[in-house]
Design an enzyme around this catalytic site. Sequence first.
Site, mmCIF file in Angstrom:
data_model
loop_
_atom_site.group_PDB
_atom_site.id
_atom_site.type_symbol
_atom_site.label_atom_id
_atom_site.label_comp_id
_atom_site.label_asym_id
_atom_site.label_seq_id
_atom_site.Cartn_x
_atom_site.Cartn_y
_atom_site.Cartn_z
ATOM 1 N N LYS A 1 0.841 -1.212 0.000
ATOM 2 C CA LYS A 1 0.000 0.000 0.000
ATOM 3 C C LYS A 1 0.873 1.257 0.000
ATOM 4 C CE LYS A 1 -0.313 -0.253 5.056
ATOM 5 N NZ LYS A 1 -1.187 -0.604 6.206
ATOM 6 N N TYR B 1 14.438 29.751 10.526
ATOM 7 C CA TYR B 1 13.206 30.416 10.981
ATOM 8 C C TYR B 1 13.068 30.374 12.500
ATOM 9 C CZ TYR B 1 11.477 30.225 6.145
ATOM 10 O OH TYR B 1 11.314 30.377 4.808
HETATM 11 C C1 PLP Z 1 -0.409 -1.533 6.989
HETATM 12 C C2 PLP Z 1 -1.001 -2.769 7.501
HETATM 13 C C3 PLP Z 1 -0.214 -3.928 7.625
HETATM 14 C C4 PLP Z 1 1.294 -3.907 7.480
HETATM 15 O O1 PLP Z 1 1.820 -3.469 8.704
HETATM 16 P P1 PLP Z 1 3.409 -3.318 8.950
HETATM 17 O O2 PLP Z 1 3.526 -2.782 10.330
HETATM 18 O O3 PLP Z 1 3.873 -2.332 7.931
HETATM 19 O O4 PLP Z 1 3.995 -4.647 8.745
HETATM 20 C C5 PLP Z 1 -0.841 -5.111 7.962
HETATM 21 N N1 PLP Z 1 -2.178 -5.149 8.195
HETATM 22 C C6 PLP Z 1 -2.967 -4.063 8.108
HETATM 23 C C7 PLP Z 1 -4.404 -4.169 8.395
HETATM 24 C C8 PLP Z 1 -2.401 -2.829 7.783
HETATM 25 O O5 PLP Z 1 -3.168 -1.735 7.753
#
Ligand code: PLP
Length: 388
Positions: free
Chosen positions: A61, A279
């Site tokens: 993702k 800043y």
């Molecule tokens: C993003 C996500 C993962 C992956 O988690 P990591 O900590 O990056 O391994 C797994 N399950 C769900 C539901 C997620 O939203």
Amino acid sequence: MVIKGIDGPPPLPQGFAVMTEYVVPEHLAGAIVTVDLDAIVSNYQLLRDSAKGAITAAVVKADAYGLGMARVAPALAAAGCEVFFVAHVSEGIQLRELLPDTEIHILNGLLSGAEAAYGDHRLIPVLGSLNEVDRWIAQCGDTPLACDIHIDTGMLRLGLPADELNELAADPARLQCLDVQLVMSHFASADVENTNQSARQLMAFRASREKLPMGRTNLANSAGIFLGAEYRGDVVRPGIALYGCNPTPWTENPMRPVITLSAQILQVRHVAPGETVSYGATHAVDKPSKIATVATGYADGYLRSLSDTGYGFISGIRVPVLGRVTMDMIMLDVSEIAEDKCRPGMWVELIGSHVTVDDVAAAAGTIGHEIMTSIGARYHRRYIGGEN
Ligand SMILES: *Cc1c(COP(=O)(O)O)cnc(C)c1O
């Protein structure tokens, strides 16, 4: 049916133009991210070995956590990964174009108004409420289509709460309309040491599983894999560990680092004690110093919370961020660096062998996930390894 109420987006103006994506060429980039596809593959293999008999999926993702799904997902598929998770249905459609034969699950569930897209692109929605279950059944018509059922065991984000689970489990008419692939849940604290929340969630999941005994179980994210066999389920879904961050923050990182970030020095100046940097004048120089202005800022994902806490390395010597991170630049204290090692056009390591993504995250008071997914569009991305 999508109900675009008063809080929906404004209507599209007539004759709008779709912008095409601009990719920064290497010779014009102020900073360069290098992504090691071989390291991602080796991390995948390590996770698969750690997960023993479980099927090891990959979470890609958010553009593979900012690293470029178009490069990362095919490399993982070539390494034998057959199951992928993304968050959005739009990401699933992109991934389907890259990988025509793979299994793709949509973690955010069944987006209202986009139901048809799941079937069109063979995407498996992770159904997280009775509302989604019923919309999926309506979408399927007479042929049950693949879906997952997400049960909430304490995250309070997505997933059927207990009452909805009981209602579904007691309704064979609904269940026979579903082709359930995975029964899943998500740990809230898998990366937290000394908590019993994961154990409590596992107990809740087991009780729920008795009510929904179909399909495979799917529990662990990266950190969950390292909690032990019972926390994994039949299918594990790691993300961040693939990309090199530590899934076990209380002990040494078993993963191979995946990215480096090098930024170019734009200017170097000598400053006198009492002068202030950046800043808000939050940092006053206390001795005669040399400061390098470097081409990365919060617009590139070098978070503003790294003001006065971030650091880079030049020739193995630590160079701290002085004062506030600005939109496009940071200032580093290079007093200890020889003149011929820090001139305009030379490079600073902001992520690499001396400072890891997890180090940057710690300095920023956040987690590796946020550092990775903030990596900016103005960086040039260079890919090494993989099959190219
Ligand atoms: C993003 C996500 C993962 C992956 O988690 P990591 O900590 O990056 O391994 C797994 N399950 C769900 C539901 C997620 O939203």
